[in-house]
Structures are given as structure tokens and as C-alpha cells.
Scaffold this motif. Structure first.
Motif, PDB file in Angstrom:
ATOM      1  N   VAL A  38       0.838  -1.195   0.000  1.00 59.62           N
ATOM      2  CA  VAL A  38       0.000   0.000   0.000  1.00 59.62           C
ATOM      3  C   VAL A  38       0.875   1.247   0.000  1.00 59.62           C
ATOM      4  O   VAL A  38       1.845   1.340   0.761  1.00 59.62           O
ATOM      5  CB  VAL A  38      -0.931   0.024   1.228  1.00 59.62           C
ATOM      6  CG1 VAL A  38      -1.751   1.316   1.258  1.00 59.62           C
ATOM      7  CG2 VAL A  38      -1.841  -1.197   1.235  1.00 59.62           C
ATOM      8  N   PHE A  39       0.525   2.188  -0.860  1.00 57.81           N
ATOM      9  CA  PHE A  39       1.085   3.529  -0.813  1.00 57.81           C
ATOM     10  C   PHE A  39      -0.028   4.466  -0.343  1.00 57.81           C
ATOM     11  O   PHE A  39      -1.137   4.445  -0.887  1.00 57.81           O
ATOM     12  CB  PHE A  39       1.562   3.980  -2.194  1.00 57.81           C
ATOM     13  CG  PHE A  39       3.023   3.740  -2.453  1.00 57.81           C
ATOM     14  CD1 PHE A  39       3.701   2.719  -1.828  1.00 57.81           C
ATOM     15  CD2 PHE A  39       3.716   4.537  -3.347  1.00 57.81           C
ATOM     16  CE1 PHE A  39       5.043   2.493  -2.069  1.00 57.81           C
ATOM     17  CE2 PHE A  39       5.055   4.336  -3.598  1.00 57.81           C
ATOM     18  CZ  PHE A  39       5.723   3.304  -2.958  1.00 57.81           C
ATOM     19  N   PRO A  44      -2.473  11.239  -5.957  1.00 54.52           N
ATOM     20  CA  PRO A  44      -1.895  10.142  -6.755  1.00 54.52           C
ATOM     21  C   PRO A  44      -1.362  10.659  -8.090  1.00 54.52           C
ATOM     22  O   PRO A  44      -1.947  10.472  -9.143  1.00 54.52           O
ATOM     23  CB  PRO A  44      -3.087   9.193  -6.938  1.00 54.52           C
ATOM     24  CG  PRO A  44      -4.287  10.089  -6.922  1.00 54.52           C
ATOM     25  CD  PRO A  44      -3.950  11.216  -5.976  1.00 54.52           C
ATOM     26  N   THR A  45      -0.220  11.301  -8.028  1.00 58.90           N
ATOM     27  CA  THR A  45       0.398  11.886  -9.211  1.00 58.90           C
ATOM     28  C   THR A  45       1.063  10.816 -10.077  1.00 58.90           C
ATOM     29  O   THR A  45       1.214   9.658  -9.665  1.00 58.90           O
ATOM     30  CB  THR A  45       1.459  12.912  -8.798  1.00 58.90           C
ATOM     31  OG1 THR A  45       2.508  12.218  -8.086  1.00 58.90           O
ATOM     32  CG2 THR A  45       0.887  13.991  -7.900  1.00 58.90           C
ATOM     33  N   HIS A  51       6.241   5.241  -8.736  1.00 65.42           N
ATOM     34  CA  HIS A  51       6.988   4.788  -7.561  1.00 65.42           C
ATOM     35  C   HIS A  51       6.322   3.560  -6.939  1.00 65.42           C
ATOM     36  O   HIS A  51       6.999   2.616  -6.512  1.00 65.42           O
ATOM     37  CB  HIS A  51       7.082   5.928  -6.547  1.00 65.42           C
ATOM     38  CG  HIS A  51       8.048   5.686  -5.433  1.00 65.42           C
ATOM     39  ND1 HIS A  51       9.209   4.957  -5.579  1.00 65.42           N
ATOM     40  CD2 HIS A  51       8.019   6.071  -4.132  1.00 65.42           C
ATOM     41  CE1 HIS A  51       9.855   4.916  -4.438  1.00 65.42           C
ATOM     42  NE2 HIS A  51       9.147   5.572  -3.530  1.00 65.42           N
ATOM     43  N   ALA A  52       4.982   3.550  -6.894  1.00 65.90           N
ATOM     44  CA  ALA A  52       4.257   2.397  -6.363  1.00 65.90           C
ATOM     45  C   ALA A  52       4.543   1.150  -7.196  1.00 65.90           C
ATOM     46  O   ALA A  52       4.749   0.048  -6.655  1.00 65.90           O
ATOM     47  CB  ALA A  52       2.756   2.686  -6.343  1.00 65.90           C
ATOM     48  N   HIS A 254       3.477   2.254   2.990  1.00 66.80           N
ATOM     49  CA  HIS A 254       4.395   3.387   2.928  1.00 66.80           C
ATOM     50  C   HIS A 254       3.629   4.677   2.677  1.00 66.80           C
ATOM     51  O   HIS A 254       2.640   4.678   1.926  1.00 66.80           O
ATOM     52  CB  HIS A 254       5.416   3.215   1.803  1.00 66.80           C
ATOM     53  CG  HIS A 254       6.259   1.982   1.911  1.00 66.80           C
ATOM     54  ND1 HIS A 254       7.319   1.877   2.776  1.00 66.80           N
ATOM     55  CD2 HIS A 254       6.184   0.792   1.253  1.00 66.80           C
ATOM     56  CE1 HIS A 254       7.869   0.678   2.651  1.00 66.80           C
ATOM     57  NE2 HIS A 254       7.198   0.000   1.735  1.00 66.80           N
ATOM     58  N   TYR A 255       4.082   5.753   3.290  1.00 66.38           N
ATOM     59  CA  TYR A 255       3.601   7.074   2.906  1.00 66.38           C
ATOM     60  C   TYR A 255       4.559   7.638   1.867  1.00 66.38           C
ATOM     61  O   TYR A 255       5.781   7.509   2.001  1.00 66.38           O
ATOM     62  CB  TYR A 255       3.550   8.024   4.105  1.00 66.38           C
ATOM     63  CG  TYR A 255       3.271   9.454   3.679  1.00 66.38           C
ATOM     64  CD1 TYR A 255       1.981   9.856   3.338  1.00 66.38           C
ATOM     65  CD2 TYR A 255       4.306  10.378   3.556  1.00 66.38           C
ATOM     66  CE1 TYR A 255       1.718  11.136   2.898  1.00 66.38           C
ATOM     67  CE2 TYR A 255       4.052  11.672   3.130  1.00 66.38           C
ATOM     68  CZ  TYR A 255       2.766  12.037   2.796  1.00 66.38           C
ATOM     69  OH  TYR A 255       2.512  13.306   2.356  1.00 66.38           O
ATOM     70  N   VAL A 256       4.030   8.244   0.839  1.00 63.01           N
ATOM     71  CA  VAL A 256       4.876   8.899  -0.152  1.00 63.01           C
ATOM     72  C   VAL A 256       4.331  10.290  -0.411  1.00 63.01           C
ATOM     73  O   VAL A 256       3.133  10.478  -0.641  1.00 63.01           O
ATOM     74  CB  VAL A 256       4.966   8.080  -1.472  1.00 63.01           C
ATOM     75  CG1 VAL A 256       3.595   7.858  -2.086  1.00 63.01           C
ATOM     76  CG2 VAL A 256       5.890   8.754  -2.474  1.00 63.01           C
TER      77      VAL A 256
END
Length: 265
Positions: A38-39, A44-45, A51-52, A254-256
Motif C-alpha cells: 500500500v502507498f 496520486p500523481t 513509484h508504487a 508506505h507514505y509517499v
């Protein structure tokens, strides 16, 4: 048992009564997909999605939608090359995007406001919470300039916008996240709560800023700091990622973040 996207959605919406016209929805993907990672993000760019994919995460939980409008409508974007490129990337990679907007604002306390107040280190300064804002008390007072510098340092941002006198001493303030900086919310708060300062994400520039300008020109001690929509809400999503990581140790969470969408030239 493989945990699915629906398991995560159920966790996010447990004990939450969403409005009939909620924007919270699974925008892409299927609820029965097993979760590989999970991101969590504010927006959600293109970069976040890429990256995900690189990290093997197939679920993105975002506060805002991927396709440039509040209700995630896409018919008006048909044949737009930017939209089509992003849509194909999501579909080809099997990425599910779930929008968590209304639910997190209905957490008790509001999860987005809580995240921002924690990031600013002001939890002990909260006098009381209202649905639209936290009311802050600064015993002894702080200048607006010092408050602005603290916000920039705490959130890692380069600028905020000010209406009013940076040297004004503030004893009481309200903090409002996202698009809650409009006059119908801020102006009653200023009077009812006897506030010196409004700290907001964003709002119509002809409402609260002009009210503050008139107040200052009348000799009243009022000020406004606009810190940006994403800048005011990203910390709440980061806090959500930490809580999800505890709730779901079976897969990585993860947080992004993203770079600020605007540059100051």
C-alpha cells in the motif's frame, strides 16, 4: 488468508457514516484484488504511481482524486493525452486507487486536522476542536512571523502567504485544513472564538483575505496565513499510513509525498 482491497476499505470506513454523495470510492482496480503493498499519499500523481509500481505496491490510498476533478468524472477527459497516458499506466500495472476523503475527515478527531496539528507540535495548544477547525491558544503570545517560520520549518515548506501584519502578536488562532479557508467558515470563527489569526490551507481569495484586509485597515488586530491545500493535508495522510501499517502488518505500507505543485519565482 490473502487480504484484499475490500478488507482495507472496510477498515477505513468502519464506524463511519459516509454522506450519500460521498466521493470516497475505489476509482480503479477491483475490491477482490489481493493486496501486495500500500502507498498512502495526498495526491496520486504520475510520480507516485510510478513509484508504487517500482515498489510492488498495488493499492494507492489517496486523499484527492487522480483525474483532476472532485467527483472523479472522466468523460470530459476522453482523448486527452495526459489523462490517457496516466490511465493506461494505472490499468497496465493493475494499480487500485481508493480515495479516502470523506471518511478521514469524519474520524474523531478529524484525521487530517489531527495529522497537521501533530506535525506542527501543537497538540498541547489545542483548546478545543470543532468539526471545521481546531482552536489554538498560545499563552504569552507569538508573533505571526514566528508562527509562519515554525510552520515552514515543521512542514518543510518554503513559503506561506500572509494577509496582515507579521509583527502582530497572536494569542488565539484557528487552524483549518484543505479548502476550509472560505469566509463562511473563517469569519464566524474569528468573531465567536475571539481569534487573532486564521491558519488555513486555501480558500477563495476574495473572501477571507479581503475580510482580513478590511479589518487591518479598520485598525483591528487580525491576520491570515494560507499554507496551501496539500501542505495542510499531507500530514494527515502520513498519520493514516502509520496507523494502517500497525493495523495491517501482513503487507508493507508506505507514505509517499510529493514536491509542492507551485514554485515561487
Amino acid at each position: 488468508m490473502n487480504l484484499t482491497i475490500q478488507h482495507v476499505i472496510n477498515h477505513l470506513t468502519a464506524k463511519i457514516e459516509l454522506p450519500a454523495n460521498t466521493v470516497d470510492q475505489l476509482i480503479t482496480g477491483a475490491p477482490n484484488q489481493p493486496v501486495t503493498g500500500v502507498f498512502v499519499t495526498f495526491m496520486p500523481t504520475q510520480h507516485v504511481i510510478e513509484h508504487a509500481i517500482q515498489r510492488g505496491a498495488n493499492l494507492i490510498i489517496a486523499h484527492e482524486p487522480p483525474f483532476y476533478n472532485h467527483h472523479s468524472h472522466t468523460d470530459w477527459l476522453a482523448n486527452d493525452p495526459i489523462y490517457e497516458t496516466k490511465r493506461r499506466l494505472i490499468e497496465n500495472a493493475g494499480i487500485a486507487i481508493y480515495r479516502c476523503h470523506d471518511a478521514i475527515h469524519r474520524f474523531q478527531p478529524d484525521g487530517i486536522t489531527e495529522g497537521l496539528v501533530q506535525a506542527l507540535g501543537w497538540s498541547s495548544s489545542v483548546e478545543h476542536s470543532k468539526p471545521e477547525a481546531d482552536i489554538l491558544s498560545f499563552p504569552g503570545g507569538m508573533t505571526v512571523q514566528l508562527i509562519a517560520e515554525h510552520i515552514k520549518h515543521s512542514l518543510g515548506i518554503e513559503y506561506v502567504r500572509l494577509t496582515g501584519d507579521p509583527k502582530m502578536v497572536c494569542n488565539r488562532a484557528a487552524i483549518l485544513v484543505g479548502f476550509r479557508g472560505n469566509g463562511n467558515l473563517t469569519i464566524p470563527l474569528l468573531q465567536q472564538e475571539e481569534l487573532d489569526l486564521i491558519i488555513a490551507g486555501e480558500g477563495f481569495e476574495w473572501e477571507t483575505p479581503e475580510y482580513i484586509r478590511d479589518a487591518v485597515q479598520q485598525g483591528k488586530q487580525k491576520a491570515l496565513l494560507m499554507i496551501g491545500h496539500a501542505e495542510s493535508e499531507a500530514s494527515g495522510m502520513k498519520l493514516l499510513s502509520e496507523r494502517l501499517a500497525t493495523a495491517f502488518p501482513e503487507f508493507p505500507v508506505h507514505y509517499v509525498g510529493e514536491q509542492p505543485v507551485f514554485q515561487v519565482l
